[in-house]
Design a protein around this motif. Sequence first.
Motif, PDB file in Angstrom:
ATOM      1  N   ALA A  32       0.832  -1.205   0.000  1.00 29.98           N
ATOM      2  CA  ALA A  32       0.000   0.000   0.000  1.00 29.98           C
ATOM      3  C   ALA A  32       0.861   1.247   0.000  1.00 29.98           C
ATOM      4  O   ALA A  32       0.621   2.185  -0.750  1.00 29.98           O
ATOM      5  N   PHE A  33       1.898   1.249   0.851  1.00 29.57           N
ATOM      6  CA  PHE A  33       2.733   2.436   0.919  1.00 29.57           C
ATOM      7  C   PHE A  33       3.603   2.604  -0.302  1.00 29.57           C
ATOM      8  O   PHE A  33       4.027   3.717  -0.623  1.00 29.57           O
ATOM      9  N   ALA A  34       3.888   1.503  -0.986  1.00 30.84           N
ATOM     10  CA  ALA A  34       4.706   1.624  -2.199  1.00 30.84           C
ATOM     11  C   ALA A  34       3.889   2.145  -3.365  1.00 30.84           C
ATOM     12  O   ALA A  34       4.430   2.735  -4.302  1.00 30.84           O
ATOM     13  N   SER A  35       2.577   1.966  -3.291  1.00 32.20           N
ATOM     14  CA  SER A  35       1.767   2.258  -4.482  1.00 32.20           C
ATOM     15  C   SER A  35       1.810   3.711  -4.963  1.00 32.20           C
ATOM     16  O   SER A  35       1.864   3.938  -6.159  1.00 32.20           O
ATOM     17  N   PRO A  36       1.817   4.726  -4.070  1.00 32.30           N
ATOM     18  CA  PRO A  36       1.870   6.069  -4.642  1.00 32.30           C
ATOM     19  C   PRO A  36       3.173   6.358  -5.373  1.00 32.30           C
ATOM     20  O   PRO A  36       3.260   7.278  -6.171  1.00 32.30           O
ATOM     21  N   TRP A  37       4.184   5.550  -5.123  1.00 35.32           N
ATOM     22  CA  TRP A  37       5.450   5.774  -5.806  1.00 35.32           C
ATOM     23  C   TRP A  37       5.496   4.956  -7.085  1.00 35.32           C
ATOM     24  O   TRP A  37       5.835   5.441  -8.146  1.00 35.32           O
ATOM     25  N   VAL A  38       5.073   3.666  -6.968  1.00 35.74           N
ATOM     26  CA  VAL A  38       5.119   2.782  -8.118  1.00 35.74           C
ATOM     27  C   VAL A  38       4.067   3.178  -9.159  1.00 35.74           C
ATOM     28  O   VAL A  38       4.318   3.216 -10.359  1.00 35.74           O
TER      29      VAL A  38
END
Lengths: 388, 324, 292
Positions: free
Chosen positions: B24-30
């Motif tokens: 979830a936390f990686a998603s705004p970056w990925v």
Amino acid sequence: MQKRFFLSAVALGLLAAHAGTALAQEKFKIGLILPMTGPFASTGKQIEAAARLYIAQNGDAVGGKKVELIVKDDTSAPDVTKRIAQELVVNEKVNVLAGFGLTPLAMATAPLATQSKTPMVVMAAATSSITQASPYVVRTSFALPQAAVALADWAPNNGIKKVVTLVADYGPGIDAEKFFKERLTFNGGQVLDTLRVPMRNPDFAPFLQKVRDLKPDAVYVFVPSGAGAALMKQFAERGMDKAGIKLIGTGDITDDDILNSMGDVANGVVTSHHYSASHNSPLNKKFVAAFEKANAGLRPNFMAVGGYDGMRVIYEAAKVTKGGNGEALLNAMKGQVFESPRGPMFIDAQTRDVVHNIYIRKVEKVGGQLYNQEFSTIPDVKDPGKTK
Amino acid sequence: MNAQTSLLRAARWQPLELVFWVLAFASPWVLAQHALIINEIAIVALFAVSLDLVLGYTGIVSLGHAAFLGFGAYSAALFAKHIHPDPLLGLLVGMAAATLLGAVCSLSIMRGSDLTRLMVTLGTALILLELANKFSDLTGGADGLQGVIMGPLLGQFEFDLMGQTSAWYSLAVLLVLFVLARRLVHAPLGATLKAIRDNRLRAMAIGIPVTARLAVVYTVAAGIAGAAGALMAQTTGFASLDVFAMDRSADVMLMLAIGGVGWLYGGIAGAVAFKLMYDVIANITPQYWTFWMGLFLVVLVLVGRERLIRPWTWFSAARKEGQS
Amino acid sequence: MLTLLFDGVAYGMLLFILAVGLCVTMGLMNFINLAHGAFAMLGGYVTVALMQHHGVPFLVCLPLAFLASAAVGVLLERTLYRPMYQKPHLDQVLFSIGLAFMAVASADYLMGSQQQIMQLPDWLRGRTELFADTPFVLGMGHYRLFIIAVCAALTVGLQYVLSATRFGSRLRASVDDARAASGLGINVNVVFAATFAVGSGLAGLGGALGAEVLGLDPTFPLKFMVYFLIVVAVGGTTSITGPLLAALLLGIADVAGKYYIPKLGAFIVYALMIAILIWRPQGLFVRQGGKS
């Protein structure tokens, strides 16, 4: 427990798969955000139809690029409008945002237009302050005060001195009430009371009863298009016309979209507005015929003409800037002068708002159908809400 | 294994949960171009989690949970506009306001049947809507409250156009409050809540103070919903009347239905699924998407969630009477 | 002021006809049906379509609206609703919301999203004023008189059926305890189906009558659902008189509130409802011994 995580994981996976948005470069993208569902869906329908008609008539290429019209439904919720606008700007990299069926929707998006330097063409919303919310806002619909002031000038010369105003309780309504009252009082008339109807209102009866009890010469009405029909029927049912009270208002209450089905109760109602489907000009006749043909006999209304002219403004600006965007595109929109189905109009370079004729019309039966027949013209009306 | 060990085991963090949160936390970056919808999903997931506390853990059917969402939103927006634009302070203000409102409203849901509570909660939300409309000088009325400019988060991160800051902000708040809710639910307090949900009379008989518990949970849930509202106002820079509307409360109930009540991840899963479905369907048919959404709901309820995600059971109805 | 009372009574009776089906369904089948407004909308659209496109007279359209909604009601009851009776209330709420969404979108697709306008026959368009020029002027629109007359007749009819016929007593028995009733040989399924049909039919009739006063567009079911629910919650689900009084109260409060305090109009209704429900959670008028 396992399967439920599976659900979330699959969902996230879908999200990833969704990430394949093509980034076509040589396209001129127009992001059209309209209320396609909800109580104002008819606005969205009219504007979309008009926009598509314009493209059909003028080709889908402009300034050397292919035009892509992206239509999105914002369900009349301002945070959805803003989110959709943001996505259009960031993901689709639209050249221009357009549409905006209601004032709150336009106001929510204005800061975004400024931040992203994207011109925003307002085709429907009608509160004065919208064009001041961002230097990137251009309007092709109209401003309520234009219509309100025109009628307030006409009324005292036609036997209407005492008026009760009855408006919907939101931006345009309050504008209409304020400017009508100011101008009427200035012209020697008197506003007995200012009533405001909440937006979500099933029954006009108590408000009209109050008007009746006040015994004015006329009641000045503004309600969003759609509610006008119910109001008119209640008006007749209450015997107000027999009690000598005239019904006047802005053209929203005799919206061309549903005017014909209102029946005889609408006959004789005097309104002021910037567009009537029966406007007597060759361009308008052509527009109405083409619109009706493309949309199964649906008559265009002032929303449609706002959309049609908005597309015209966008197209011409795109031609001049060869499909550009940002400030250059905005500047090409300012100051455009042209003939619209409504009559002559131009986009004021200072205020970026529309300056056009306001007509006083009366509902009459022409060829078996009800139309707003224009009988008086006030030329080149600027928005009085801004001359401060 | 006795009751205590099994309860304790349920309270421990599963590895899959950690994986989920990392993703979830990686998603705004990925998935940078989807940061905006991720933000929206995080906010609405938080709202759904708060409703789950009320609906899934105590069995109170509420159609007016948006009252707290809206109250938090307007409080935070007004705070940012008139007093101080710091987002974290605004968040706390929004939460505090909503918690207060929740404490007051919890008095109204104590008695009556499901329908009574449904109507009382709905009525509360609608009253707040009318009040917000009346005090339009303060709230902007039907036009909405504009001019909410947020200061940078933690003094450093501006709310940018891409929406990444917003997404991380919302995800962080979601995580913190989720952990709080999780602690609550797995604590002895949570066990008493489940007891109340399953059989109120029996719970009273063994000495659980039912009304007090209900009040506590309702208040906490209201606070969390207020946080979601504050996030919404802060990340969109806007607050309008429809934040109180029945549609909001109904939407979040739908999400819980899709994801499953009674386990906190249901709200999150439901929010993700609902928003994605809405986005996909709305792209295909901007005008008639409500039809497909309605159809999905009807099918979901008729078939049952468990069977829906296992297609091979769709046609073996006679053999397996799977309850949802 | 009397005119206001009159208007409020007309509005209340209309709400009653629209909501009575929902009350009985809830009391009988313990099923929260939020799609009830969709049946009303169906009746309204049927009437408008018949009148505008086929020139069917208004009075003929009313029973047709009733039949159309009743028919659809029976169909849906047997196919979709029946498996839902035993499910928890949350599932029922979701199911009926889903149905309502589908109805709204279908109406939009089939009939367009604009407000539908009905042309009433001339004899319904007049207005009579009694005690004119006095403070007790009573202005009665003929259409509203018609609504009151029709609804009053229906109420009397319903009450008669409920209390003096075999079917009525079977219905009351099934409401009180379905299992015991079927144990006594009452075909509860038939009772359910018939009641649902009549309730939906009444909603359709109400929609047809109300299209003129309340307006008719695809968002009708969702817009007015709140009002129906208020009538049901305040009036209770175990009698006819309860919802009737609740509806009248609601109608008068709404109209009076909007006249005297326009800015807070709707607020009065909700506040009143919450106050009543906190005071009497089972509804204002509950028959002794009835189920909650």
